[in-house]
Write a protein that holds these residues in place. Sequence first.
Motif, mmCIF file in Angstrom:
data_model
loop_
_atom_site.group_PDB
_atom_site.id
_atom_site.type_symbol
_atom_site.label_atom_id
_atom_site.label_comp_id
_atom_site.label_asym_id
_atom_site.label_seq_id
_atom_site.Cartn_x
_atom_site.Cartn_y
_atom_site.Cartn_z
ATOM 1 N N GLU A 106 0.826 -1.207 0.000
ATOM 2 C CA GLU A 106 0.000 0.000 0.000
ATOM 3 C C GLU A 106 0.862 1.259 0.000
ATOM 4 O O GLU A 106 0.520 2.261 -0.643
ATOM 5 N N ASN A 107 1.998 1.224 0.706
ATOM 6 C CA ASN A 107 2.898 2.370 0.721
ATOM 7 C C ASN A 107 3.462 2.662 -0.672
ATOM 8 O O ASN A 107 3.770 3.812 -0.987
ATOM 9 N N VAL A 108 3.598 1.637 -1.493
ATOM 10 C CA VAL A 108 4.125 1.816 -2.848
ATOM 11 C C VAL A 108 3.006 2.110 -3.847
ATOM 12 O O VAL A 108 3.221 2.778 -4.858
ATOM 13 N N VAL A 109 1.800 1.670 -3.546
ATOM 14 C CA VAL A 109 0.647 1.932 -4.416
ATOM 15 C C VAL A 109 0.191 3.387 -4.310
ATOM 16 O O VAL A 109 -0.149 4.027 -5.324
ATOM 17 N N ALA A 126 3.755 -2.112 -7.856
ATOM 18 C CA ALA A 126 4.291 -2.210 -6.502
ATOM 19 C C ALA A 126 4.803 -3.616 -6.224
ATOM 20 O O ALA A 126 5.883 -3.802 -5.640
ATOM 21 N N THR A 127 4.044 -4.620 -6.646
ATOM 22 C CA THR A 127 4.448 -6.014 -6.436
ATOM 23 C C THR A 127 5.747 -6.307 -7.179
ATOM 24 O O THR A 127 6.658 -6.952 -6.646
ATOM 25 N N GLU A 128 5.851 -5.816 -8.403
ATOM 26 C CA GLU A 128 7.051 -6.021 -9.220
ATOM 27 C C GLU A 128 8.288 -5.431 -8.530
ATOM 28 O O GLU A 128 9.334 -6.086 -8.429
ATOM 29 N N LEU A 129 8.175 -4.188 -8.053
ATOM 30 C CA LEU A 129 9.318 -3.522 -7.430
ATOM 31 C C LEU A 129 9.712 -4.183 -6.114
ATOM 32 O O LEU A 129 10.892 -4.424 -5.856
ATOM 33 N N LEU A 130 8.727 -4.459 -5.272
ATOM 34 C CA LEU A 130 9.028 -5.047 -3.971
ATOM 35 C C LEU A 130 9.616 -6.450 -4.124
ATOM 36 O O LEU A 130 10.517 -6.834 -3.380
ATOM 37 N N LEU A 160 10.643 4.743 -6.752
ATOM 38 C CA LEU A 160 10.698 4.367 -8.159
ATOM 39 C C LEU A 160 9.337 4.033 -8.756
ATOM 40 O O LEU A 160 9.235 3.751 -9.945
ATOM 41 N N ALA A 161 8.305 4.087 -7.940
ATOM 42 C CA ALA A 161 6.981 3.607 -8.357
ATOM 43 C C ALA A 161 6.466 4.305 -9.605
ATOM 44 O O ALA A 161 5.888 3.670 -10.494
ATOM 45 N N ASN A 162 6.676 5.619 -9.704
ATOM 46 C CA ASN A 162 6.148 6.384 -10.833
ATOM 47 C C ASN A 162 7.172 6.573 -11.953
ATOM 48 O O ASN A 162 7.028 7.478 -12.775
ATOM 49 N N ARG A 163 8.170 5.712 -11.982
ATOM 50 C CA ARG A 163 9.205 5.723 -13.019
ATOM 51 C C ARG A 163 9.833 7.109 -13.212
ATOM 52 O O ARG A 163 9.828 7.669 -14.323
ATOM 53 N N PRO A 164 10.405 7.678 -12.144
ATOM 54 C CA PRO A 164 10.980 9.020 -12.264
ATOM 55 C C PRO A 164 12.240 9.025 -13.117
ATOM 56 O O PRO A 164 12.981 8.039 -13.169
#
Length: 224
Positions: A106-109, A126-130, A160-164
Amino acid sequence: MSEAVVRLKDLRRSFSQGGVTIDVLRGVNLEIQPGEIVALLGPSGSGKSTMLQAIGLLEGGFSGLIEIAGTNASSLSGDARTTLRRDHLGFVYQFHHLLPDFNAIENVVLPQLVAGKAAGEAKDRATELLTALGLGHRLEHRPSQLSGGEQQRVAVARALANRPELVLADEPTGNLDEATADRVLEEFLKLVRGEGSSALIATHNERLAFRMDRVVRLHEGILT
């Protein structure tokens, strides 16, 4: 060469304290290219955090040019700066600053939802990154149920969630023991490179700094 992700020209910042003017940044010039990971080296109190706050558009009071992804941010309105920050920048701090009532995924979503991404897509990302950070088995755990290293991995995934285009990291492993810091930094660098992002990572640890593509030093308010 591609357009720089960030360009600073003659960046200056002064503070007044007890009637005395303290020049923290005295004409900083810097360019970071796409995909480049740069270490910002300097002792505590040298102005590294001030410089990151400037690039992150987190406060005013600066003079000089701050250009993010080809946009001159120096004269933007508050709302435009917020949009530029949301769409192009990610942040990792020494302390993770996770939301305690939300679990890891949820913190990454959440930052993705704020950026307008659909809930299902945000959860997949989020699942992919974690999972890439070794937390696939900890997705439902809240921060209080995670170790310090795990919490910081969640913070990296959130950044990195929003692909900066650019990730700004302020002593991202400074609150971890040496062995954990090494592991988290290695995973951080691998993920940033895999994502194709650039990064500016502030640290006072020379051993960690020289694992990055380039090292710049902040000394008496000037980069060397």
